[in-house]
Design an enzyme around this catalytic site. Structure first.
Site, PDB file in Angstrom:
ATOM      1  CG  HIS A 197     -19.414 -80.933 -61.270  1.00 32.01           C
ATOM      2  ND1 HIS A 197     -19.994 -80.209 -60.261  1.00 32.01           N
ATOM      3  CD2 HIS A 197     -19.832 -80.374 -62.430  1.00 32.01           C
ATOM      4  CE1 HIS A 197     -20.744 -79.263 -60.782  1.00 32.01           C
ATOM      5  NE2 HIS A 197     -20.665 -79.331 -62.104  1.00 32.01           N
ATOM      6  CG  ASP A 238     -18.569 -79.383 -70.419  1.00 31.03           C
ATOM      7  OD1 ASP A 238     -18.216 -78.846 -69.353  1.00 31.03           O
ATOM      8  OD2 ASP A 238     -19.337 -78.834 -71.230  1.00 31.03           O
TER       9      ASP A 238
HETATM   10  C1  SDX Z   1     -18.769 -77.349 -65.996  1.00 33.84           C
HETATM   11  O1  SDX Z   1     -19.777 -75.594 -61.508  1.00 33.84           O
HETATM   12  C2  SDX Z   1     -20.591 -76.040 -62.378  1.00 33.84           C
HETATM   13  O2  SDX Z   1     -21.734 -76.320 -62.111  1.00 33.84           O
HETATM   14  C3  SDX Z   1     -20.029 -76.154 -63.788  1.00 33.84           C
HETATM   15  C4  SDX Z   1     -20.929 -76.830 -64.803  1.00 33.84           C
HETATM   16  C5  SDX Z   1     -22.139 -75.990 -65.095  1.00 33.84           C
HETATM   17  O3  SDX Z   1     -23.151 -76.554 -65.518  1.00 33.84           O
HETATM   18  O4  SDX Z   1     -22.026 -74.742 -65.016  1.00 33.84           O
HETATM   19  O5  SDX Z   1     -21.325 -78.099 -64.343  1.00 33.84           O
HETATM   20  C6  SDX Z   1     -20.206 -77.002 -66.135  1.00 33.84           C
HETATM   21  O6  SDX Z   1     -17.938 -76.469 -65.936  1.00 33.84           O
HETATM   22  C7  SDX Z   1     -18.381 -78.801 -65.914  1.00 33.84           C
HETATM   23  C8  SDX Z   1     -16.856 -78.985 -65.654  1.00 33.84           C
HETATM   24  C9  SDX Z   1     -16.145 -78.979 -67.000  1.00 33.84           C
HETATM   25  N1  SDX Z   1     -14.689 -79.016 -66.809  1.00 33.84           N
HETATM   26  C10 SDX Z   1     -13.947 -80.114 -67.063  1.00 33.84           C
HETATM   27  O7  SDX Z   1     -14.417 -81.181 -67.466  1.00 33.84           O
HETATM   28  C11 SDX Z   1     -12.450 -79.920 -66.860  1.00 33.84           C
HETATM   29  C12 SDX Z   1     -11.884 -81.097 -66.080  1.00 33.84           C
HETATM   30  N2  SDX Z   1     -12.445 -81.061 -64.727  1.00 33.84           N
HETATM   31  C13 SDX Z   1     -11.587 -80.482 -63.689  1.00 33.84           C
HETATM   32  O8  SDX Z   1     -10.855 -79.374 -64.106  1.00 33.84           O
HETATM   33  C14 SDX Z   1     -12.302 -80.332 -62.351  1.00 33.84           C
HETATM   34  O9  SDX Z   1     -12.956 -81.504 -62.097  1.00 33.84           O
HETATM   35  C15 SDX Z   1     -13.253 -79.174 -62.139  1.00 33.84           C
HETATM   36  C16 SDX Z   1     -12.655 -77.856 -62.466  1.00 33.84           C
HETATM   37  C17 SDX Z   1     -14.489 -79.358 -62.937  1.00 33.84           C
HETATM   38  C18 SDX Z   1     -13.632 -79.190 -60.650  1.00 33.84           C
HETATM   39  O10 SDX Z   1     -12.489 -78.959 -59.974  1.00 33.84           O
HETATM   40  P1  SDX Z   1     -12.447 -78.831 -58.375  1.00 33.84           P
HETATM   41  O11 SDX Z   1     -13.737 -79.073 -57.744  1.00 33.84           O
HETATM   42  O12 SDX Z   1     -11.761 -77.544 -58.059  1.00 33.84           O
HETATM   43  O13 SDX Z   1     -11.595 -80.061 -58.027  1.00 33.84           O
HETATM   44  P2  SDX Z   1     -10.070 -79.959 -57.743  1.00 33.84           P
HETATM   45  O14 SDX Z   1      -9.404 -79.236 -58.885  1.00 33.84           O
HETATM   46  O15 SDX Z   1      -9.910 -79.436 -56.353  1.00 33.84           O
HETATM   47  O16 SDX Z   1      -9.631 -81.481 -57.835  1.00 33.84           O
HETATM   48  C19 SDX Z   1      -9.712 -82.288 -56.685  1.00 33.84           C
HETATM   49  C20 SDX Z   1      -8.783 -83.446 -56.988  1.00 33.84           C
HETATM   50  C21 SDX Z   1      -7.421 -82.960 -57.506  1.00 33.84           C
HETATM   51  O17 SDX Z   1      -6.457 -83.916 -57.119  1.00 33.84           O
HETATM   52  P3  SDX Z   1      -5.427 -83.491 -55.929  1.00 33.84           P
HETATM   53  O18 SDX Z   1      -4.717 -82.214 -56.386  1.00 33.84           O
HETATM   54  O19 SDX Z   1      -6.295 -83.259 -54.689  1.00 33.84           O
HETATM   55  O20 SDX Z   1      -4.492 -84.697 -55.813  1.00 33.84           O
HETATM   56  O21 SDX Z   1      -9.357 -84.227 -58.040  1.00 33.84           O
HETATM   57  C22 SDX Z   1      -8.500 -84.210 -59.170  1.00 33.84           C
HETATM   58  C23 SDX Z   1      -7.562 -83.008 -59.009  1.00 33.84           C
HETATM   59  O22 SDX Z   1      -6.328 -83.262 -59.645  1.00 33.84           O
HETATM   60  N3  SDX Z   1      -9.311 -83.996 -60.363  1.00 33.84           N
HETATM   61  C24 SDX Z   1      -9.069 -84.579 -61.525  1.00 33.84           C
HETATM   62  C25 SDX Z   1     -10.073 -84.099 -62.396  1.00 33.84           C
HETATM   63  N4  SDX Z   1     -10.875 -83.245 -61.737  1.00 33.84           N
HETATM   64  C26 SDX Z   1     -10.397 -83.182 -60.477  1.00 33.84           C
HETATM   65  N5  SDX Z   1      -8.124 -85.453 -61.920  1.00 33.84           N
HETATM   66  C27 SDX Z   1      -8.161 -85.855 -63.208  1.00 33.84           C
HETATM   67  N6  SDX Z   1      -9.086 -85.434 -64.099  1.00 33.84           N
HETATM   68  C28 SDX Z   1     -10.049 -84.567 -63.729  1.00 33.84           C
HETATM   69  N7  SDX Z   1     -10.963 -84.167 -64.622  1.00 33.84           N
END
Ligand code: SDX
Length: 380
Positions: A262, A316
């Site tokens: 998140h 989710d």
């Molecule tokens: C919702 O914003 C909100 O409030 C949203 C929400 C709401 O109520 O409206 O809470 C609802 O959208 C929940 C999120 C649902 N999405 C997912 O479950 C999809 C999987 N999650 C990721 O795509 C991610 O965690 C996000 C999109 C939710 C957040 O992404 P960020 O904050 O942009 O984090 P990032 O992409 O910059 O990741 C930081 C690091 C990365 O590694 P590096 O590139 O720095 O090496 O953390 C890793 C990412 O690869 N990472 C994950 C991960 N989420 C982040 N690695 C593995 N699995 C994951 N799920």
């Protein structure tokens, strides 16, 4: 003189507005709606009462709630022209695309814009909260080849939606748990779809276009679309034994594990904790779910491997297991999210109208200057 601010991809950490609607503490796992903790609202409130709180800033009196519920009940019916429009939609289409089209189409019936009139604001709020669930249920029945069914006046908001969706008398516990799911998904500060709603609203367009923008944004797998992807992922994993190899493969490929991580929460999303408890209640009454054990093991292994990076279950992760037990089709999970989040989108729309300024950020230009125009015959 415009001050140059540092570029932040995805506007991470950049305040885009001032708001009193909700508050998230990502380190302590706290979520409040108008200052009230989400666990108290989940325990004591209803979705319509919570929607009223988010939009008008106060918990309604019994009289205010009764008239709000009456107005919503009165506007729930599906417009026959929208039903006829939906007859042209392909059955294979995704329900979120149907919902986005229907939300925008509502604007055709209410083209008068009076954004400074509280009565206009209330009418838009009532129509959208009332009709969004009906339009979701109608598309579900029509794509199965059935006629949509009209709402029943003897059923409250959530029970009525389950009835229109499944054509069956809704179970009382199922309706109550669905109502709590709507409370949990109603609002979450400036997430992508709420920001999308705000940008659209800032041009002073109509609220139906605002909601259509937000629905389109919520549909993405990184946002509201994740709940559907979680079930696909649990099916792919298939057994508890496969969890650890699956996680290790994702880490190796830097693939995102759906339902985890998140932008704000760096601990387990408080909504995931409540949804997990709701899922367990449903399992007690309707039987265990084979994917629950896989989900528990997945949460454990991800905490072990990625917990140090603040990657924990988000809203989710368990919502799909609740919806599965409520016998809601997988591709309707994100529309469930939209039915709830309309309350938050409308709350921010209304709040923003009070002090609006069109969103128009800037950029850091990385392109060329004074580049020559090459005639087509001279291009390689
Ligand atoms: C919702 O914003 C909100 O409030 C949203 C929400 C709401 O109520 O409206 O809470 C609802 O959208 C929940 C999120 C649902 N999405 C997912 O479950 C999809 C999987 N999650 C990721 O795509 C991610 O965690 C996000 C999109 C939710 C957040 O992404 P960020 O904050 O942009 O984090 P990032 O992409 O910059 O990741 C930081 C690091 C990365 O590694 P590096 O590139 O720095 O090496 O953390 C890793 C990412 O690869 N990472 C994950 C991960 N989420 C982040 N690695 C593995 N699995 C994951 N799920």
């Amino acid at each position: 003189m415009t001050v140059a601010y540092e570029y932040r991809p995805g506007l991470e950490g950049v305040p885009a507005t001032q708001s009193s609607i909700s508050y998230v503490d990502g380190q302590r796992g706290i979520l409040e709606y108008q200052g009230i903790r989400i666990d108290n609202l989940a325990k004591y409130s209803s979705f319509l009462e919570t929607a009223y709180l988010l939009i008008w800033g106060e918990l309604p009196t019994q009289g205010e709630l009764d008239s709000f519920e009456y107005e919503i009940r009165y506007h729930r019916r599906l417009k026959y022209r929208i039903r006829d429009m939906m007859k042209c939609f392909p059955e294979s289409g995704h329900p979120m695309d149907s919902l986005q089209a229907c939300a925008a189409a509502l604007g055709l019936f209410y083209s008068r814009r009076a954004l400074d009139d509280p009565a206009y604001i209330r009418a838009a709020v009532v129509r959208l909260l009332a009709k969004i669930p009906t339009m979701v249920a109608a598309f579900q029945l029509m794509r199965k080849g059935n006629d949509p069914i009209q709402p029943r006046d003897d059923l409250d908001y959530s029970a009525n939606f389950l009835y229109m969706l499944t054509e069956r008398e809704p179970d009382e516990l199922a309706a109550k748990i669905f109502d709590v799911c709507l409370i949990l998904h109603a609002e979450h500060t400036i997430n992508a779809s709420t920001f999308s709603a705000m940008v659209t609203a800032s041009t002073l367009t109509d609220p139906y276009a605002v909601i259509a923008s937000a629905v389109g944004t919520l549909a993405g797998p990184l946002h509201g679309g994740a709940s559907e992807e979680v079930i696909v992922m649990l099916e792919e994993i298939g057994s508890v034994e496969n969890v650890r190899p699956f996680v290790e493969k994702c880490i190796e490929r830097k693939a995102r594990i759906m339902g985890f991580g998140h932008r704000v929460y760096k601990v387990k999303d408080p909504r995931a904790t409540i949804l997990q408890a709701l899922a367990e209640k449903l399992f007690e009454k309707f039987g265990q779910d084979i994917y629950y054990d896989i989900a528990i093991e997945l949460e454990k292994v991800v905490a072990e491997k990625l917990g140090h990076r603040g990657i924990y279950p988000n809203v989710d992760f368990y919502s799909g297991l609740v919806y599965r037990k409520l016998r809601i089709p997988t591709d309707l999970y994100t529309p469930m999210f939209a039915i709830a989040r309309v309350a938050g989108w409308l709350a921010h729309w209304k709040e923003q109208l009070e002090e609006n300024r069109i969103f128009r950020p800037t950029q850091i230009y990385t392109g060329l200057h004074d580049h020559p125009y090459i005639p087509i015959e001279k291009r390689m």
